[in-house]
Design a protein around this motif. Structure first.
Motif, PDB file in Angstrom:
ATOM      1  N   LEU A 238      36.185  13.326  41.649  1.00 25.55           N
ATOM      2  CA  LEU A 238      36.519  14.737  41.839  1.00 25.55           C
ATOM      3  C   LEU A 238      35.258  15.591  41.984  1.00 25.55           C
ATOM      4  CD1 LEU A 238      39.459  15.101  39.293  1.00 25.55           C
ATOM      5  CD2 LEU A 238      39.606  14.956  41.779  1.00 25.55           C
ATOM      6  N   GLY A 239      34.207  15.263  41.220  1.00 26.00           N
ATOM      7  CA  GLY A 239      32.967  16.011  41.335  1.00 26.00           C
ATOM      8  C   GLY A 239      32.348  15.891  42.715  1.00 26.00           C
ATOM      9  N   VAL A 240      32.308  14.673  43.248  1.00 30.64           N
ATOM     10  CA  VAL A 240      31.761  14.464  44.594  1.00 30.64           C
ATOM     11  C   VAL A 240      32.638  15.149  45.639  1.00 30.64           C
ATOM     12  CG1 VAL A 240      31.227  12.729  46.343  1.00 30.64           C
ATOM     13  CG2 VAL A 240      30.603  12.322  43.961  1.00 30.64           C
ATOM     14  N   ALA A 241      33.971  15.038  45.483  1.00 28.24           N
ATOM     15  CA  ALA A 241      34.869  15.693  46.437  1.00 28.24           C
ATOM     16  C   ALA A 241      34.669  17.204  46.420  1.00 28.24           C
ATOM     17  CB  ALA A 241      36.314  15.344  46.110  1.00 28.24           C
ATOM     18  N   GLY A 242      34.506  17.781  45.237  1.00 23.24           N
ATOM     19  CA  GLY A 242      34.258  19.215  45.155  1.00 23.24           C
ATOM     20  C   GLY A 242      32.973  19.613  45.852  1.00 23.24           C
ATOM     21  N   ALA A 243      31.921  18.816  45.673  1.00 26.53           N
ATOM     22  CA  ALA A 243      30.653  19.108  46.357  1.00 26.53           C
ATOM     23  C   ALA A 243      30.819  19.034  47.869  1.00 26.53           C
ATOM     24  CB  ALA A 243      29.583  18.120  45.889  1.00 26.53           C
TER      25      ALA A 243
ATOM     26  N   PRO B  98      24.123  20.016  48.326  1.00 30.59           N
ATOM     27  CA  PRO B  98      25.354  19.438  47.796  1.00 30.59           C
ATOM     28  C   PRO B  98      25.178  18.731  46.460  1.00 30.59           C
ATOM     29  CG  PRO B  98      25.105  18.939  50.125  1.00 30.59           C
ATOM     30  CD  PRO B  98      23.816  19.548  49.685  1.00 30.59           C
ATOM     31  N   GLY B  99      24.080  17.964  46.277  1.00 28.75           N
ATOM     32  CA  GLY B  99      23.829  17.305  45.000  1.00 28.75           C
ATOM     33  C   GLY B  99      24.951  16.373  44.578  1.00 28.75           C
ATOM     34  N   MET B 100      25.255  15.372  45.411  1.00 32.43           N
ATOM     35  CA  MET B 100      26.403  14.503  45.153  1.00 32.43           C
ATOM     36  C   MET B 100      26.286  13.756  43.823  1.00 32.43           C
ATOM     37  SD  MET B 100      28.268  15.045  47.817  1.00 32.43           S
ATOM     38  CE  MET B 100      28.125  15.669  49.484  1.00 32.43           C
ATOM     39  N   LEU B 101      25.112  13.205  43.534  1.00 29.82           N
ATOM     40  CA  LEU B 101      24.945  12.426  42.309  1.00 29.82           C
ATOM     41  C   LEU B 101      25.162  13.289  41.073  1.00 29.82           C
ATOM     42  CD1 LEU B 101      24.155   9.883  40.751  1.00 29.82           C
ATOM     43  CD2 LEU B 101      21.747  10.525  41.057  1.00 29.82           C
TER      44      LEU B 101
ATOM     45  N   ALA C 142      36.862  19.517  40.043  1.00 31.68           N
ATOM     46  CA  ALA C 142      36.208  19.570  41.354  1.00 31.68           C
ATOM     47  C   ALA C 142      35.628  20.945  41.644  1.00 31.68           C
ATOM     48  CB  ALA C 142      37.199  19.178  42.449  1.00 31.68           C
ATOM     49  N   LEU C 143      36.191  21.990  41.056  1.00 29.71           N
ATOM     50  CA  LEU C 143      35.654  23.336  41.258  1.00 29.71           C
ATOM     51  C   LEU C 143      34.371  23.550  40.465  1.00 29.71           C
ATOM     52  CD1 LEU C 143      35.962  26.355  42.197  1.00 29.71           C
ATOM     53  CD2 LEU C 143      37.208  26.707  40.048  1.00 29.71           C
ATOM     54  N   ALA C 144      34.403  23.173  39.193  1.00 28.65           N
ATOM     55  CA  ALA C 144      33.298  23.518  38.295  1.00 28.65           C
ATOM     56  C   ALA C 144      32.131  22.540  38.375  1.00 28.65           C
ATOM     57  CB  ALA C 144      33.808  23.597  36.859  1.00 28.65           C
ATOM     58  N   ALA C 145      32.411  21.250  38.583  1.00 28.16           N
ATOM     59  CA  ALA C 145      31.357  20.239  38.491  1.00 28.16           C
ATOM     60  C   ALA C 145      30.199  20.488  39.461  1.00 28.16           C
ATOM     61  CB  ALA C 145      31.947  18.842  38.702  1.00 28.16           C
ATOM     62  N   PRO C 146      30.439  20.720  40.757  1.00 32.21           N
ATOM     63  CA  PRO C 146      29.289  20.927  41.656  1.00 32.21           C
ATOM     64  C   PRO C 146      28.478  22.168  41.301  1.00 32.21           C
ATOM     65  CG  PRO C 146      31.296  20.468  42.905  1.00 32.21           C
ATOM     66  CD  PRO C 146      31.708  20.734  41.500  1.00 32.21           C
ATOM     67  N   GLN C 147      29.150  23.240  40.883  1.00 30.35           N
ATOM     68  CA  GLN C 147      28.436  24.469  40.568  1.00 30.35           C
ATOM     69  C   GLN C 147      27.593  24.317  39.305  1.00 30.35           C
ATOM     70  OE1 GLN C 147      30.872  28.041  40.928  1.00 30.35           O
ATOM     71  NE2 GLN C 147      32.425  26.865  41.992  1.00 30.35           N
ATOM     72  N   LEU C 148      28.176  23.710  38.264  1.00 34.91           N
ATOM     73  CA  LEU C 148      27.410  23.489  37.045  1.00 34.91           C
ATOM     74  C   LEU C 148      26.241  22.544  37.308  1.00 34.91           C
ATOM     75  CD1 LEU C 148      30.328  23.131  34.469  1.00 34.91           C
ATOM     76  CD2 LEU C 148      28.798  25.086  34.782  1.00 34.91           C
ATOM     77  N   ALA C 149      26.471  21.539  38.155  1.00 42.89           N
ATOM     78  CA  ALA C 149      25.394  20.597  38.475  1.00 42.89           C
ATOM     79  C   ALA C 149      24.240  21.302  39.180  1.00 42.89           C
ATOM     80  CB  ALA C 149      25.935  19.461  39.343  1.00 42.89           C
ATOM     81  N   ARG C 150      24.571  22.189  40.117  1.00 41.43           N
ATOM     82  CA  ARG C 150      23.499  22.919  40.809  1.00 41.43           C
ATOM     83  C   ARG C 150      22.740  23.835  39.855  1.00 41.43           C
ATOM     84  NH1 ARG C 150      27.368  23.038  45.126  1.00 41.43           N
ATOM     85  NH2 ARG C 150      28.186  25.040  44.415  1.00 41.43           N
TER      86      ARG C 150
ATOM     87  N   ALA D 120      24.943   9.848  52.070  1.00 41.04           N
ATOM     88  CA  ALA D 120      24.191   9.759  53.321  1.00 41.04           C
ATOM     89  C   ALA D 120      24.349  11.017  54.165  1.00 41.04           C
ATOM     90  CB  ALA D 120      24.647   8.540  54.117  1.00 41.04           C
ATOM     91  N   GLY D 121      25.502  11.671  54.051  1.00 35.09           N
ATOM     92  CA  GLY D 121      25.726  12.891  54.823  1.00 35.09           C
ATOM     93  C   GLY D 121      25.338  14.162  54.109  1.00 35.09           C
ATOM     94  N   SER D 122      24.811  14.043  52.874  1.00 31.40           N
ATOM     95  CA  SER D 122      24.490  15.252  52.113  1.00 31.40           C
ATOM     96  C   SER D 122      23.384  16.064  52.790  1.00 31.40           C
ATOM     97  CB  SER D 122      24.080  14.884  50.684  1.00 31.40           C
ATOM     98  OG  SER D 122      22.912  14.077  50.688  1.00 31.40           O
TER      99      SER D 122
END
Length: 347
Positions: free
Chosen positions: A90-95, A292-295, A276-284, A225-227
């Motif tokens: 979900l985190g990767v999908a959100g990113a 995007p920061g997939m990892l 999926a909403l919060a994970a990419p933003q908190l990661a950044r 790879a597409g990030s």
């Protein structure tokens, strides 16, 4: 005066390849890995049948008692691993979706993709009596159909609040469809479907872990790879084309990756809100990056879902709350804060 002789042969130029490493990003990534390990160890020690860390290790290595091995290997370990892999998906999908739309609110939850996955899975459960394979296929197809519907309603314009508004409308229609499907079936199937819709890790085992893990192994490398290309898309289509990015192909490929991740994750445990909403933003925020920061997004999603599941199990023990309920409660507060912040910034 001696004049130095210049070489007459071909000149060979060597370029130095440098890899830029951000210390803050590396530190944050290691901290997320450590948090996942600590939460996983905690989750396998807590419960009605409490165990020490040594007893958990003994059960994992085969030296514990039969009861300890059953509790750890049969019940707790698959639940912990499933929380980690579903949260990562979900985190990767959100990113992916936030990068594609260039909008922090472009989450599968708000755009209707998660609800579309639930609709496809419910069709398989209610109308076709689908097993795990049928439910997974239905969820993936439901997510893909939802993505195509949203794209068609947007008229090819991706980004901005228009995407969010269209997604909210599609989400409402699909939620009504899900309720109709449950109302039109028999009581036993309706109860099973409704319990699945809350998003829970209860009664899940290694088959679900394997299904989501395979999806991660196949799809996350494609997303990673597409990030870089997604990062260039954030600069605008014309700039990205000028830098050699196949804009439409990149969008289609990454969209399919995000759709598949949401579908498989939802089929395994039901709809899980706001990860999926919060994970990419908190990661950044913790890594200090803008891409995007997939990892980092995947690791943050894994930590958020596992933390939500642990809280759901122990917050009002012996009563247990589904993981989806806990992430919705936490994510709702985060969404209110995010909307207030965006409004104050005038965006």
């Amino acid at each position: 005066m001696n004049v130095p002789t210049l070489p007459t042969g071909p000149v060979v130029r060597t370029e130095r390849v440098s890899v830029r490493v951000r210390p803050r990003a590396v530190t944050a990534t290691l901290a997320l890995i450590a948090a996942a390990v600590v939460l996983g160890a905690l989750a396998m020690t807590l419960g009605d049948y409490q165990l020490s860390v040594g007893e958990v290790i003994g059960a994992l290595t085969g030296s514990g008692s039969q009861a300890q091995q059953y509790v750890v290997l049969g019940l707790r370990a698959p639940r912990v691993v499933l929380a980690l892999v579903v949260g990562a998906a979900l985190g990767v999908a959100g990113a992916v979706f936030q990068s594609l739309a260039r909008n922090n609110l472009a989450s599968p939850d708000l755009l209707g993709f998660t609800t579309g996955a639930a609709s496809g899975a419910l069709v398989a459960i209610v109308l076709a009596g689908g097993g795990p394979a049928g439910t997974t296929l239905g969820a993936v197809v439901g997510t893909l159909v939802t993505a195509l519907a949203v794209q068609a309603l947007l008229g090819g314009v991706v980004g901005g609040y228009r995407l969010v508004l269209v997604g909210i409308g599609v989400n409402a229609v699909l939620a009504a469809l899900n309720n109709l499907l449950i109302l039109r079936t028999d009581l036993q199937t309706a109860v099973a479907a409704q319990s699945w819709l809350v998003g829970t890790l209860n009664a899940r085992g290694w088959p679900e872990v394997v299904a989501v893990s395979v999806a991660l192994v196949l799809l996350v490398p494609i997303a990673a790879a597409g990030s870089r290309r997604l990062d260039l898309l954030g600069m605008g289509d014309d700039v990205a084309r000028g830098l050699g990015v196949a804009v439409e192909g990149t969008r289609v490929a990454t969209l399919l990756v995000g759709v598949a991740l949401v579908g498989v994750a939802t089929a395994a445990v039901g709809p899980i809100a706001f990860v999926a909403l919060a994970a990419p933003q908190l990661a950044r925020r913790i890594t200090g990056t803008t891409g995007p920061g997939m990892l980092a997004a995947g690791l943050m999603g894994a930590v958020l879902l596992l933390a939500g599941d642990v809280l759901g199990q122990r917050l009002a023990a012996p009563t247990q709350f589904p993981a989806g309920t806990m992430t919705a409660a936490i994510g709702g507060l985060y969404l209110v804060w995010l909307l207030a912040r965006e409004w104050r910034a005038g965006r």
